[in-house]
Design a protein around this motif. Structure first.
Motif, mmCIF file in Angstrom:
data_model
loop_
_atom_site.group_PDB
_atom_site.id
_atom_site.type_symbol
_atom_site.label_atom_id
_atom_site.label_comp_id
_atom_site.label_asym_id
_atom_site.label_seq_id
_atom_site.Cartn_x
_atom_site.Cartn_y
_atom_site.Cartn_z
ATOM 1 N N ASP A 67 -26.124 4.813 -21.476
ATOM 2 C CA ASP A 67 -26.160 3.404 -21.110
ATOM 3 C C ASP A 67 -27.566 3.006 -20.688
ATOM 4 O O ASP A 67 -28.337 3.852 -20.232
ATOM 5 N N PRO A 68 -27.898 1.720 -20.796
ATOM 6 C CA PRO A 68 -29.219 1.275 -20.333
ATOM 7 C C PRO A 68 -29.421 1.595 -18.854
ATOM 8 O O PRO A 68 -28.492 1.431 -18.058
ATOM 9 N N GLY A 69 -30.586 2.078 -18.527
ATOM 10 C CA GLY A 69 -30.944 2.310 -17.126
ATOM 11 C C GLY A 69 -30.308 3.524 -16.489
ATOM 12 O O GLY A 69 -30.395 3.716 -15.280
ATOM 13 N N ILE A 70 -29.682 4.380 -17.276
ATOM 14 C CA ILE A 70 -28.983 5.530 -16.693
ATOM 15 C C ILE A 70 -29.964 6.648 -16.348
ATOM 16 O O ILE A 70 -29.671 7.519 -15.524
ATOM 17 N N GLY A 71 -31.155 6.630 -16.958
ATOM 18 C CA GLY A 71 -32.165 7.637 -16.624
ATOM 19 C C GLY A 71 -32.632 8.485 -17.800
ATOM 20 O O GLY A 71 -33.125 9.592 -17.608
ATOM 21 N N LYS A 72 -32.482 7.978 -19.006
ATOM 22 C CA LYS A 72 -32.875 8.746 -20.195
ATOM 23 C C LYS A 72 -34.377 9.008 -20.207
ATOM 24 O O LYS A 72 -34.817 10.137 -20.393
ATOM 25 N N SER A 73 -35.165 7.939 -19.999
ATOM 26 C CA SER A 73 -36.617 8.109 -20.034
ATOM 27 C C SER A 73 -37.074 9.028 -18.916
ATOM 28 O O SER A 73 -37.950 9.874 -19.114
ATOM 29 N N THR A 74 -36.470 8.892 -17.745
ATOM 30 C CA THR A 74 -36.833 9.730 -16.607
ATOM 31 C C THR A 74 -36.619 11.200 -16.935
ATOM 32 O O THR A 74 -37.487 12.045 -16.701
ATOM 33 N N GLU A 96 -40.918 1.091 -25.677
ATOM 34 C CA GLU A 96 -40.290 0.195 -24.702
ATOM 35 C C GLU A 96 -41.148 -0.043 -23.473
ATOM 36 O O GLU A 96 -41.011 -1.068 -22.824
ATOM 37 N N ARG A 105 -44.283 6.277 -13.592
ATOM 38 C CA ARG A 105 -43.081 7.096 -13.464
ATOM 39 C C ARG A 105 -43.462 8.571 -13.341
ATOM 40 O O ARG A 105 -42.931 9.290 -12.493
ATOM 41 N N ARG A 108 -44.558 9.313 -9.954
ATOM 42 C CA ARG A 108 -43.407 9.356 -9.046
ATOM 43 C C ARG A 108 -42.667 10.689 -9.176
ATOM 44 O O ARG A 108 -42.207 11.261 -8.195
ATOM 45 N N HIS A 185 -29.831 3.923 -27.248
ATOM 46 C CA HIS A 185 -29.015 3.207 -26.261
ATOM 47 C C HIS A 185 -27.604 3.090 -26.779
ATOM 48 O O HIS A 185 -27.396 2.808 -27.940
ATOM 49 N N MET A 237 -29.839 11.893 -9.511
ATOM 50 C CA MET A 237 -30.911 10.920 -9.693
ATOM 51 C C MET A 237 -31.515 10.601 -8.332
ATOM 52 O O MET A 237 -30.904 9.922 -7.520
ATOM 53 N N LEU A 238 -32.714 11.112 -8.106
ATOM 54 C CA LEU A 238 -33.389 10.851 -6.839
ATOM 55 C C LEU A 238 -34.693 10.129 -7.138
ATOM 56 O O LEU A 238 -35.053 9.969 -8.293
ATOM 57 N N ASP A 239 -35.437 9.713 -6.103
ATOM 58 C CA ASP A 239 -36.671 8.998 -6.433
ATOM 59 C C ASP A 239 -37.722 9.928 -7.027
ATOM 60 O O ASP A 239 -38.626 9.476 -7.709
HETATM 61 N N1 LIG Z 1 -38.355 4.574 -7.157
HETATM 62 C C1 LIG Z 1 -37.165 4.939 -7.599
HETATM 63 N N2 LIG Z 1 -36.362 5.698 -6.843
HETATM 64 C C2 LIG Z 1 -35.157 6.095 -7.269
HETATM 65 N N3 LIG Z 1 -34.649 5.787 -8.447
HETATM 66 C C3 LIG Z 1 -35.389 5.021 -9.252
HETATM 67 C C4 LIG Z 1 -36.675 4.559 -8.882
HETATM 68 N N4 LIG Z 1 -37.151 3.842 -9.894
HETATM 69 C C5 LIG Z 1 -36.212 3.851 -10.852
HETATM 70 N N5 LIG Z 1 -35.152 4.558 -10.471
HETATM 71 C C6 LIG Z 1 -33.924 4.787 -11.227
HETATM 72 O O1 LIG Z 1 -34.256 5.013 -12.569
HETATM 73 C C7 LIG Z 1 -33.396 4.269 -13.392
HETATM 74 C C8 LIG Z 1 -34.090 3.908 -14.673
HETATM 75 O O2 LIG Z 1 -34.395 5.117 -15.304
HETATM 76 P P1 LIG Z 1 -34.898 5.163 -16.793
HETATM 77 O O3 LIG Z 1 -35.910 4.109 -17.026
HETATM 78 O O4 LIG Z 1 -35.249 6.572 -17.044
HETATM 79 O O5 LIG Z 1 -33.554 4.815 -17.554
HETATM 80 P P2 LIG Z 1 -33.393 4.628 -19.100
HETATM 81 O O6 LIG Z 1 -32.037 5.203 -19.416
HETATM 82 O O7 LIG Z 1 -34.557 5.139 -19.821
HETATM 83 O O8 LIG Z 1 -33.330 3.053 -19.181
HETATM 84 P P3 LIG Z 1 -33.612 2.125 -20.442
HETATM 85 O O9 LIG Z 1 -32.301 2.076 -21.138
HETATM 86 O O10 LIG Z 1 -33.967 0.822 -19.833
HETATM 87 O O11 LIG Z 1 -34.707 2.740 -21.210
HETATM 88 C C9 LIG Z 1 -33.032 3.065 -12.579
HETATM 89 O O12 LIG Z 1 -31.728 2.613 -12.933
HETATM 90 C C10 LIG Z 1 -33.034 3.594 -11.175
HETATM 91 O O13 LIG Z 1 -31.743 4.053 -10.834
#
Ligand SMILES: Nc1ncnc2c1ncn2[C@@H]1O[C@H](COP(=O)(O)OP(=O)(O)OP(=O)(O)O)[C@@H](O)[C@H]1O
Ligand SMILES: [Mg+2]
Length: 428
Positions: A67-74, A96, A105, A108, A185, A237-239
């Motif tokens: 899903d979007p924003g779930i943390g794939k890129s992280t 993106e 990132r 971080r 996505h 998922m932590l900071d």
């Molecule tokens: N400073 C932070 N501390 C903790 N969690 C954070 C912080 N910044 C971002 N996040 C988490 O990271 C998530 C986004 O992660 P990421 O960009 O990896 O997701 P993604 O799956 O790649 O999203 P997209 O679909 O938009 O590419 C946010 O939803 C948030 O929960």
């Protein structure tokens, strides 16, 4: 309506074909083919390696959906940095985010990788040029939906584009031994193509899932040409990024309150790993003529079945009760072996009697209220005793088949759900 322009493929596939009336492929005897051993590149991230079946296979095409924003890129920027540090040049292509955003990132996450190259690019042909120049061992493409090839005239993200680009990456990976990770996505059906249309093209499909409101993320293998599927990696998922959870059962049970009605512990299996999770249920008097059933983390139809069995076979009055169930930690449980724990949690809540604190549950519930045997019971019992449970309710039929019961655990065999409910609830 999506315009589809049919143009001949740019190059002939490397899998054979005909050229000038001559067939290019020759059948060989199986015994004569030498396999140069699938050597996997180990990755110092145990949870990710586990889902892939023990490491990255060179020349494989891996799709990571979510899903979007779930943390794939992280997760993937972290994996790319680890690859760069252990196996040399790695290229991270983002369509993106800007380089500054990725750098922020990376800072971080505390990443430090000299051999990690970043580029923002959406044109496939340009990406291939970068790859030819850098010659990385691994490429991450974030995401396949923003990538477009000049071969097709449709817009980026359309089914044609997504398929075409993925096939080009597949050819590249197979031909050069480069590992490619594509990010996709998960999207609703429609003009934008989701990872589903790619599942058959790629070698491995991983889905990153989890409840956005919870810390835990599960990386689940749904297809793997080089290893077992349904393996699960657990992350938090932590900071400072996605941190591996070494002992997921312990983490999932950390906030458990004992002696509260409506909670039961299920011993489930995800892939090859046993996981203990807390199932919660709440039954409250309904003000509707059709009482509500809400299932969070378990299949809705399974919940309906279990409530029906509870009413008919255990004589529990549920017709005037709203029933809510929840799996702690944002986990999604699909296996029937968790049935018993869900049913016991509901019974516990409705009868307002807590479940014994040292008790765990394994068993499938049948329509006549009988308990049915489940797979890998030995592994489940070992995990239960490891986490300090002293008793486990199991189907009686499973007891007979030479079951190994670990020391310190009492396995209580029950024939029916009614029997199981009787032994598991504390008296008032
Ligand atoms: N400073 C932070 N501390 C903790 N969690 C954070 C912080 N910044 C971002 N996040 C988490 O990271 C998530 C986004 O992660 P990421 O960009 O990896 O997701 P993604 O799956 O790649 O999203 P997209 O679909 O938009 O590419 C946010 O939803 C948030 O929960
Ligand atoms: Mg992203």
């Amino acid at each position: 309506m999506v315009e589809q322009i049919i143009s001949p493929p740019a190059e002939t596939a490397k899998t054979g074909g005909r050229e000038g009336g001559r067939v290019l492929s020759t059948p060989q005897r199986l015994s004569e083919i030498t396999a140069d051993g699938l050597t996997r590149l180990p990755l110092p991230m145990a949870e990710f390696s586990r889902v892939l079946g023990g490491g990255i296979v060179p020349g494989s095409l891996i799709l990571v959906g979510g899903d979007p924003g779930i943390g794939k890129s992280t997760l993937l920027v972290d994996v790319a940095a680890l690859m760069a540090n252990t196996h040399g040049a790695t290229l991270y292509i983002s369509g993106e985010e800007s380089l500054r955003q990725i750098k922020m990132r990376a800072d971080r996450l505390g990443l430090d990788a000299k051999e990690l190259f970043l580029v923002t690019e959406t044109n496939l042909e340009a990406m291939f040029e970068h790859i030819a120049e850098i010659k990385p061992t691994m490429v991450v493409v974030d995401s396949i939906q923003t990538t477009y090839t000049e071969e097709s005239k449709s817009s980026a993200g359309s089914v044609t584009q997504v398929r075409r680009c993925a096939s080009r990456f597949q050819e590249l990976a197979k031909g050069s031994g480069l590992t490619v990770i594509l990010v996709g996505h998960v999207t609703k059906e429609g003009a934008i193509a989701g990872p589903r249309v790619l599942e058959h093209i790629v070698d491995t499909v991983l889905y990153l899932e989890g409840d956005p409101f919870h810390r835990y993320r599960l990386l689940r293998g749904v297809k793997n040409r080089f290893g077992a599927t349904s393996e699960v990696g657990v992350f938090e998922m932590l900071d400072k990024g996605m941190v591996e959870v070494q002992n997921p059962s312990e983490a999932f049970l950390a906030e458990r309150q004992v002696n509260v009605p409506g909670s039961a512990i299920a011993v489930t299996i995800e892939g090859t790993r046993p996981l203990l999770v807390e199932i919660q249920a709440l039954g409250s008097t309904s003000t509707f003529s059709n009482p509500r059933r809400t299932s969070n983390g378990i299949d809705y139809n399974r919940l309906l079945l279990l409530t029906a069995v509870l009413s008919r076979r255990v004589n529990l009055k549920l017709h005037d009760k709203d029933i809510f169930t929840n799996v702690i930690g944002g986990l999604q449980i699909t296996e029937p072996a968790a049935d018993l724990s869900v049913a016991v949690a509901i019974a516990s809540s409705v009868k307002d009697r807590p479940v014994h604190a040292d008790m765990a549950f394994v068993g499938e519930v049948g329509l006549s209220g009988e308990l049915r045997a489940v797979s890998q019971l030995d592994t489940r019992l070992k995990e239960a005793v490891k986490l300090g449970f002293r008793r486990c309710v199991i189907p009686q039929s499973a007891r007979k088949r030479g079951l190994q019961i670990p020391d310190g655990l009492e396995a209580i065999g029950c024939r029916s759900l009614r029997e199981a409910v009787d032994v598991s609830l504390l008296s008032k």
